[in-house]
Every structure is written in structure tokens, then in C-alpha cells.
Design an enzyme around this catalytic site. Structure first.
Site, PDB file in Angstrom:
ATOM      1  N   GLU A  14      -6.676   4.214   8.104  1.00 20.67           N
ATOM      2  CA  GLU A  14      -6.498   5.651   7.864  1.00 20.67           C
ATOM      3  C   GLU A  14      -7.745   6.251   7.228  1.00 20.67           C
ATOM      4  O   GLU A  14      -8.085   7.407   7.476  1.00 20.67           O
ATOM      5  CB  GLU A  14      -5.250   5.878   6.990  1.00 20.67           C
ATOM      6  N   GLY A  23       2.438   1.754  10.895  1.00 17.86           N
ATOM      7  CA  GLY A  23       3.369   2.866  10.781  1.00 17.86           C
ATOM      8  C   GLY A  23       4.067   3.223  12.083  1.00 17.86           C
ATOM      9  O   GLY A  23       4.672   4.283  12.205  1.00 17.86           O
ATOM     10  N   LYS A  25       0.073   4.289  -0.172  1.00 14.74           N
ATOM     11  CA  LYS A  25      -0.541   5.455   0.484  1.00 14.74           C
ATOM     12  C   LYS A  25      -0.344   6.718  -0.374  1.00 14.74           C
ATOM     13  O   LYS A  25      -0.313   6.623  -1.588  1.00 14.74           O
ATOM     14  CB  LYS A  25       0.016   5.612   1.905  1.00 14.74           C
ATOM     15  N   SER A  77       3.469  -2.620  10.248  1.00 12.50           N
ATOM     16  CA  SER A  77       4.931  -2.658  10.423  1.00 12.50           C
ATOM     17  C   SER A  77       5.573  -3.970   9.981  1.00 12.50           C
ATOM     18  O   SER A  77       6.519  -4.455  10.613  1.00 12.50           O
ATOM     19  CB  SER A  77       5.310  -2.322  11.872  1.00 12.50           C
ATOM     20  N   GLU A  95      -5.241  -5.599  10.532  1.00  7.79           N
ATOM     21  CA  GLU A  95      -4.218  -4.586  10.775  1.00  7.79           C
ATOM     22  C   GLU A  95      -4.505  -3.877  12.086  1.00  7.79           C
ATOM     23  O   GLU A  95      -5.284  -2.912  12.126  1.00  7.79           O
ATOM     24  CB  GLU A  95      -4.236  -3.550   9.645  1.00  7.79           C
ATOM     25  N   HIS A 107      -9.418   0.757   5.083  1.00  2.35           N
ATOM     26  CA  HIS A 107      -8.121   0.921   5.751  1.00  2.35           C
ATOM     27  C   HIS A 107      -8.306   1.834   6.971  1.00  2.35           C
ATOM     28  O   HIS A 107      -9.100   2.769   6.927  1.00  2.35           O
ATOM     29  CB  HIS A 107      -7.104   1.519   4.772  1.00  2.35           C
ATOM     30  N   ASN A 150       0.865  -1.177   0.000  1.00  2.00           N
ATOM     31  CA  ASN A 150       0.000   0.000   0.000  1.00  2.00           C
ATOM     32  C   ASN A 150       0.904   1.229   0.000  1.00  2.00           C
ATOM     33  O   ASN A 150       1.545   1.524   1.005  1.00  2.00           O
ATOM     34  CB  ASN A 150      -0.887  -0.059   1.260  1.00  2.00           C
TER      35      ASN A 150
HETATM   36  P1  PGA Z   1       2.889  -0.059   7.686  1.00  2.48           P
HETATM   37  O1  PGA Z   1       1.412   0.154   7.085  1.00  2.48           O
HETATM   38  O2  PGA Z   1       3.432  -1.311   7.057  1.00  2.48           O
HETATM   39  O3  PGA Z   1       3.646   1.182   7.296  1.00  2.48           O
HETATM   40  O4  PGA Z   1       2.725  -0.213   9.161  1.00  2.48           O
HETATM   41  C1  PGA Z   1       0.557  -0.929   6.900  1.00  2.48           C
HETATM   42  C2  PGA Z   1      -0.714  -0.461   6.259  1.00  2.48           C
HETATM   43  O5  PGA Z   1      -1.124   0.682   6.505  1.00  2.48           O
HETATM   44  O6  PGA Z   1      -1.351  -1.211   5.503  1.00  2.48           O
END
Ligand code: PGA
Length: 252
Positions: A98, A174, A12, A214, A168, A96, A10
């Protein structure tokens, strides 16, 4: 039941069009010999058609990071499932954390988006996960149950063949904090039994459940070693082609 692993990146809101093409092109080169694994990258909407060209005739699939559920109309700034499909995507990341946190994606809205994806033949990757407060309050399973049940409400089994679930934990996205293998194992087993209760055992056994939060080259092998983990949804570590390839190639 054998489930082909899916490693999904992803991107983003990172990378301009030229930057996205460059990374995708590097990835195509690195992944030529990868077999028995599905690989997907989700660039920004703007880069979808560009990256579609770069990954054409390769083993790398494309996905969107979101979609809007209406077919078309006066919905300024939005992009429909059919437009995403026409741009060359096969997958759509939906719900997601976010999106849920910053853009008001509720379970009801997520449900509409899932239905829109399915009706266009896009494979939805339904993202679910608890916050740190919810976990500390012992509400993890309650939250996941609601996100899955409401997200898939009214969808019949026949339509769901292509569903992918991504667990997740919000506190691991993140942050550099990964859920430990026991936590992931417990949740993934729970999710599979939840799908069995909601639909059927055959279906539950066929659904790929990804872990996200992560994921990096150093921890991917342990995560992929967990019985009910069928792949990873990778954010930060998918932005660099070499790093992402090291995740994809975790077995070698
Ligand atoms: P990350 O994000 O690997 O940077 O923790 C995962 C995601 O948002 O799908």
C-alpha cells in the site's frame, strides 16, 4: 536452523488511540500463555506510545507500519526511525504494497528506510510481492528479485541479523484470495535461495520469511505448515483480538 515463528498484525489506518489500547489489552490477556512464538502488532504512529504502555511487560512486541529515513529535520508529517524506537517499537514494516501503491515508495526509497531502521536497531520487515498482472506475465520471480536486491542494496551482512522478509502477493492483500500452498512454497523457497546467493547460506537459513495476504484462522495452519514459511503478516484479521489470537494459536 530453527526460526522462531513471528505472527505480526498490521492495523493499517484503523483504530483511534482508545480503540487501539482496548484491542492491545485484550490481546495481552489472550496471549499470556503463548510460548515459542514472537507476536507483534503495528498500530498507527499516533497509537504507538499508547499501545507501548498496554503491552509493557507482556510477550507482545510493537512495530511501526512505516518510517521516514532521515534522522530529523524539516520533513513535515514524517516520523523517524529513532522516534519510533523511542516510542517502544522493535519492528518496522517497510515497503508494504500500500505504501508502494499509494505513497510512491520505490525500491530506492525502501532501501533508505531499511538502512534507517537498521541503524537505529529496529528490525525491518521488508515487504515484497508481485501484482496479478506481473504474475500472469510470468514475472513474479523477476519482480521479487528486484525488490529484494534493490531493497537491501549496499547493506552488509553484519547489519542484517534482524531482517524479516514478508512475501505478500499484492493480489492477495485484503481481497480474501490467498495464494495456494504450492505458490507460497515455490516463492518462499526461491526467496531463501535468493538470500543465499546475495549473502550466505547461514544467513538465508536464519531469516524469517513471513507470508501475508488474507491470512485468517481458517487458512493459517496450512500456510504455517509450509517448510519455508516462518510466520504471517496479517492485516484485516488482526484487528479483532479474538480472531488474531485464533491465528496466533493455530497449533492448538
Ligand atoms: P490482509 O492484509 O491480511 O488484510 O490481506 C495483509 C497486509 O496488508 O499485510
Amino acid at each position: 536452523m530453527s526460526r522462531i515463528p513471528l505472527i505480526a498484525g498490521n492495523w493499517k489506518m484503523y483504530k483511534t488511540g482508545p480503540e487501539a489500547i482496548e484491542t492491545a489489552t485484550q490481546l495481552v490477556r489472550l496471549c499470556t500463555d503463548v510460548q515459542d512464538m514472537d507476536i507483534m502488532i503495528a498500530p498507527t504512529m499516533l497509537s504507538l506510545p499508547l499501545v507501548a504502555q498496554s503491552v509493557q511487560a507482556s510477550n507482545i512486541k510493537l512495530g511501526s507500519q512505516n518510517l521516514y529515513f532521515e534522522k530529523e529535520g524539516a520533513f513535515t508529517g514524517e516520523v523517524s526511525a529513532a522516534m519510533i524506537k523511542a516510542a517502544g517499537a522493535q519492528y518496522a514494516i517497510i515497503g508494504h504494497s500500500e505504501r508502494r501503491q499509494f505513497f510512491g515508495d520505490t525500491d530506492a526509497l525502501v532501501n533508505k528506510k531499511i538502512r534507517a531502521a537498521l541503524s537505529c536497531g529496529l528490525k525491518p520487515i521488508l515487504c515484497i510481492g508481485e501484482t496479478e498482472e506481473q504474475r500472469d506475465a510470468g514475472k513474479t520471480f523477476l519482480i521479487l528479485d528486484k525488490q529484494v536486491s534493490d531493497g537491501l542494496k549496499g547493506v552488509v551482512l553484519d547489519e542484517l541479523t534482524d531482517l524479516v522478509l514478508a512475501y505478500e502477493p499484492v493480489w492477495a492483500i485484503g481481497t480474501g484470495k490467498t495464494a495456494d500452498t504450492l505458490q507460497v512454497d515455490e516463492v518462499h523457497q526461491y526467496l531463501r535461495s535468493l538470500l543465499e546467493n546475495l549473502f550466505s547460506k547461514t544467513f538465508a537459513d536464519s531469516v524469517r520469511i513471513l507470508y501475508g495476504g488474507s491470512v485468517k484462522p481458517a487458512n493459517v495452519a496450512d500456510l504455517m505448515g509450509i517448510k519455508d514459511v516462518d510466520g504471517a503478516l496479517v492485516g484485516g484479521a488482526s484487528l479483532d483480538a479474538d480472531t488474531f489470537f485464533n491465528i496466533i494459536n493455530y497449533n492448538s
